[in-house]
Design an enzyme around this catalytic site. Structure first.
Site, PDB file in Angstrom:
ATOM      1  N   HIS A  50     -10.957   7.378  27.810  1.00 51.36           N
ATOM      2  CA  HIS A  50     -11.773   5.653  27.505  1.00 51.36           C
ATOM      3  C   HIS A  50     -10.493   4.500  28.096  1.00 51.36           C
ATOM      4  O   HIS A  50      -9.513   5.415  28.179  1.00 51.36           O
ATOM      5  CB  HIS A  50     -12.198   4.666  26.590  1.00 51.36           C
ATOM      6  CG  HIS A  50     -13.977   5.145  26.121  1.00 51.36           C
ATOM      7  ND1 HIS A  50     -14.001   4.468  25.586  1.00 51.36           N
ATOM      8  CD2 HIS A  50     -14.244   5.328  26.298  1.00 51.36           C
ATOM      9  CE1 HIS A  50     -15.997   4.841  24.875  1.00 51.36           C
ATOM     10  NE2 HIS A  50     -16.011   5.840  25.784  1.00 51.36           N
ATOM     11  N   GLU A  52      -8.628   2.609  26.962  1.00 48.16           N
ATOM     12  CA  GLU A  52      -8.104   2.201  26.146  1.00 48.16           C
ATOM     13  C   GLU A  52      -6.237   3.752  26.081  1.00 48.16           C
ATOM     14  O   GLU A  52      -5.243   3.465  25.887  1.00 48.16           O
ATOM     15  CB  GLU A  52      -7.813   1.030  25.313  1.00 48.16           C
ATOM     16  CG  GLU A  52      -8.860  -0.014  25.241  1.00 48.16           C
ATOM     17  CD  GLU A  52      -9.995   0.298  25.414  1.00 48.16           C
ATOM     18  OE1 GLU A  52     -11.030   1.397  26.108  1.00 48.16           O
ATOM     19  OE2 GLU A  52     -11.237  -0.705  25.383  1.00 48.16           O
ATOM     20  N   SER A  77     -14.263  -5.062  24.807  1.00 50.07           N
ATOM     21  CA  SER A  77     -13.861  -5.220  23.111  1.00 50.07           C
ATOM     22  C   SER A  77     -14.104  -2.767  23.015  1.00 50.07           C
ATOM     23  O   SER A  77     -15.274  -2.847  23.153  1.00 50.07           O
ATOM     24  CB  SER A  77     -14.886  -5.309  22.838  1.00 50.07           C
ATOM     25  OG  SER A  77     -15.175  -4.885  21.084  1.00 50.07           O
ATOM     26  N   CYS A  79     -14.476   0.246  21.435  1.00 52.65           N
ATOM     27  CA  CYS A  79     -14.709   1.189  20.737  1.00 52.65           C
ATOM     28  C   CYS A  79     -14.287   1.338  19.627  1.00 52.65           C
ATOM     29  O   CYS A  79     -13.472   1.494  19.262  1.00 52.65           O
ATOM     30  CB  CYS A  79     -15.818   2.245  21.975  1.00 52.65           C
ATOM     31  SG  CYS A  79     -14.437   3.366  21.797  1.00 52.65           S
ATOM     32  N   CYS A  82     -11.760   3.445  20.386  1.00 47.38           N
ATOM     33  CA  CYS A  82      -9.569   3.284  21.013  1.00 47.38           C
ATOM     34  C   CYS A  82      -9.466   2.078  20.125  1.00 47.38           C
ATOM     35  O   CYS A  82      -8.671   1.801  19.658  1.00 47.38           O
ATOM     36  CB  CYS A  82     -10.531   2.292  22.429  1.00 47.38           C
ATOM     37  SG  CYS A  82     -10.952   3.450  23.763  1.00 47.38           S
ATOM     38  N   ASP A 142     -21.525   6.538  27.859  1.00 51.09           N
ATOM     39  CA  ASP A 142     -19.765   6.116  27.520  1.00 51.09           C
ATOM     40  C   ASP A 142     -19.675   5.642  26.177  1.00 51.09           C
ATOM     41  O   ASP A 142     -19.174   5.963  25.373  1.00 51.09           O
ATOM     42  CB  ASP A 142     -19.676   5.330  28.522  1.00 51.09           C
ATOM     43  CG  ASP A 142     -17.957   5.260  28.790  1.00 51.09           C
ATOM     44  OD1 ASP A 142     -17.352   6.026  29.069  1.00 51.09           O
ATOM     45  OD2 ASP A 142     -17.710   4.376  28.396  1.00 51.09           O
TER      46      ASP A 142
END
Lengths: 145, 145
Positions: A50, A52, A77, A79, A82, A142
């Site tokens: 992802h 981040e 935002s 997940c 992350c 995802d």
């Protein structure tokens, strides 16, 4: 606009231009970006990169004392994964482009002492709204839906 | 012994033999291992390839319906990042070799509906005890201390 958020948006756009999911992230230490990244699900067939996570990986191995003074920016935002990475490394401050199109476990992250700011940036919202409308199956993959 | 835990221990030993941190993981779907991995901090300079993350990455892009029937094994209690990855993909069952040498956010993971079993396997405990005694600075780096 916050130049660090702008850098995260640039990462998101790089991802989109490469056929990927438009989420970007930067890691900031003492007023400087020490790592940048974007979602790599499509580009590298990754289930863990992802934005981040990719940003943290690109930042390299840092001392705990560095992470503990960092701010993590993400266009979306974070997940649970992350968010957990931010908690693992005790990153004290997370700045989020928007949480309109997806919301991670912000309350839990805050309960662990992290400052989470939500900017509701229109460009971040539009990037995700357009992407989700165009590729709903990829977006669902995802976020494990 | 649980043959899947044994496979996770084999991964941990592979990591140790390569000079890395001895934590291993396997992902099991319908009674078969679909991915294996171990911590890659030393081997690949990675800050995100904890054992469970490496295992998920090696398992490839799976459908949500697959993850939701998987069991994730780890030789050590998953940290916040790896716990978050399990939550992201809604993996319903996590089996942990031991949580004596390190304990992740098990209560939070359970509160999200995940079954977390702790086996307190002596071999897993010894692997980590010996490693932490030998390389405390590396271990601390891995858990953000």
């Amino acid at each position: 606009m916050d130049t660090f958020l702008q850098a995260a948006i640039e990462e998101a756009k790089k991802g989109l231009a490469a056929g990927g999911i438009p989420i970007g992230s930067v890691l900031v230490y003492e007023g400087k970006i020490i790592g940048r990244g974007h979602n790599q699900r499509v580009q590298h067939g990754s289930v863990i990169h992802h934005a981040e996570m990719n940003c943290l990986e690109n930042s390299g191995r840092q001392k705990a004392s560095v992470y503990q003074k960092c701010t993590l920016y993400s266009t979306l935002s974070p997940c649970p994964m992350c968010s957990g990475a931010a908690l693992l490394y005790k990153i004290p401050h997370v700045i989020v482009g928007e949480n309109v199109t997806f919301q991670g476990p912000e309350a839990y992250v805050r309960s662990q002492g992290v400052k989470v700011e939500i900017l509701q940036n229109e460009e971040c919202i539009k990037l995700m709204r357009d992407f989700i409308a165009a590729r709903p199956e990829l977006w669902n993959e995802d976020i494990g839906v």
